[in-house]
Design an enzyme around this catalytic site. Sequence first.
Site, mmCIF file in Angstrom:
data_model
loop_
_atom_site.group_PDB
_atom_site.id
_atom_site.type_symbol
_atom_site.label_atom_id
_atom_site.label_comp_id
_atom_site.label_asym_id
_atom_site.label_seq_id
_atom_site.Cartn_x
_atom_site.Cartn_y
_atom_site.Cartn_z
ATOM 1 C CB CYS A 53 7.704 0.316 -1.306
ATOM 2 S SG CYS A 53 7.507 1.761 -2.365
ATOM 3 N NE ARG A 130 2.810 3.460 -3.928
ATOM 4 C CZ ARG A 130 3.864 3.147 -3.182
ATOM 5 N NH1 ARG A 130 4.451 1.978 -3.344
ATOM 6 N NH2 ARG A 130 4.332 3.995 -2.283
#
Length: 219
Positions: A53, A130
Amino acid sequence: MLDAVTAAPAMPRLNEPAPAFSAMTTHGPRSLADYRGRWLVLFSHPADFTPVCTTEFIAFARAYPDFQALNCDLLGLSIDSTFAHIAWVRAIKEKFGVEIPFPIIDDLSMRVANAYGMIQPGASDTSAVRAVFVIDDKGILRAMLYYPMPTGRSIAEVLRLVRALQTADKHGVATPEAWQPGEKVIVPPPKTVADAEARASAGDEYVDWYFCRRVLPAA
């Protein structure tokens, strides 16, 4: 008893209004209505202070001026608190020298994540996968991308996608695989026999009646 299909929350659908939301972010309160008149890339990540991330957020931050040039804002989300987001943003700036210029939604309640189908039970019941949602300047959901937890996204592809959608809207065309600005676009197929017959002499790059390319005029 409701079966799994009936009980599951409704998923957002392309070319329909994006689910409305209001939430606290690292830049204060935000709602979908705040972005009316601008394009928006809403994207989720599994958790703050995670390495994959972090690479994505750095890439989004570096591409931020390019998105802004397209009248497009960025808005992140994870099921973490505003305090966790702030600490992570500060850590990215300290450790990587990159400032995150866009807000991140605090979604501890998972209301926004559930509305957008970011919670995928096959991957996680408590973290957002995601996901990327491209919403146009009229609030219409135009594209959705889902990635598995361990795989980082290509931010360049998200930027290319926004450019391609805006080009298709502006010129009434389609864009081929891996299209980039300045490359040829595809003319939509004809809808009548007469139009198909006329294609060869229409002035476009003619391959067959259903497949023609065109060079767009310089901006």
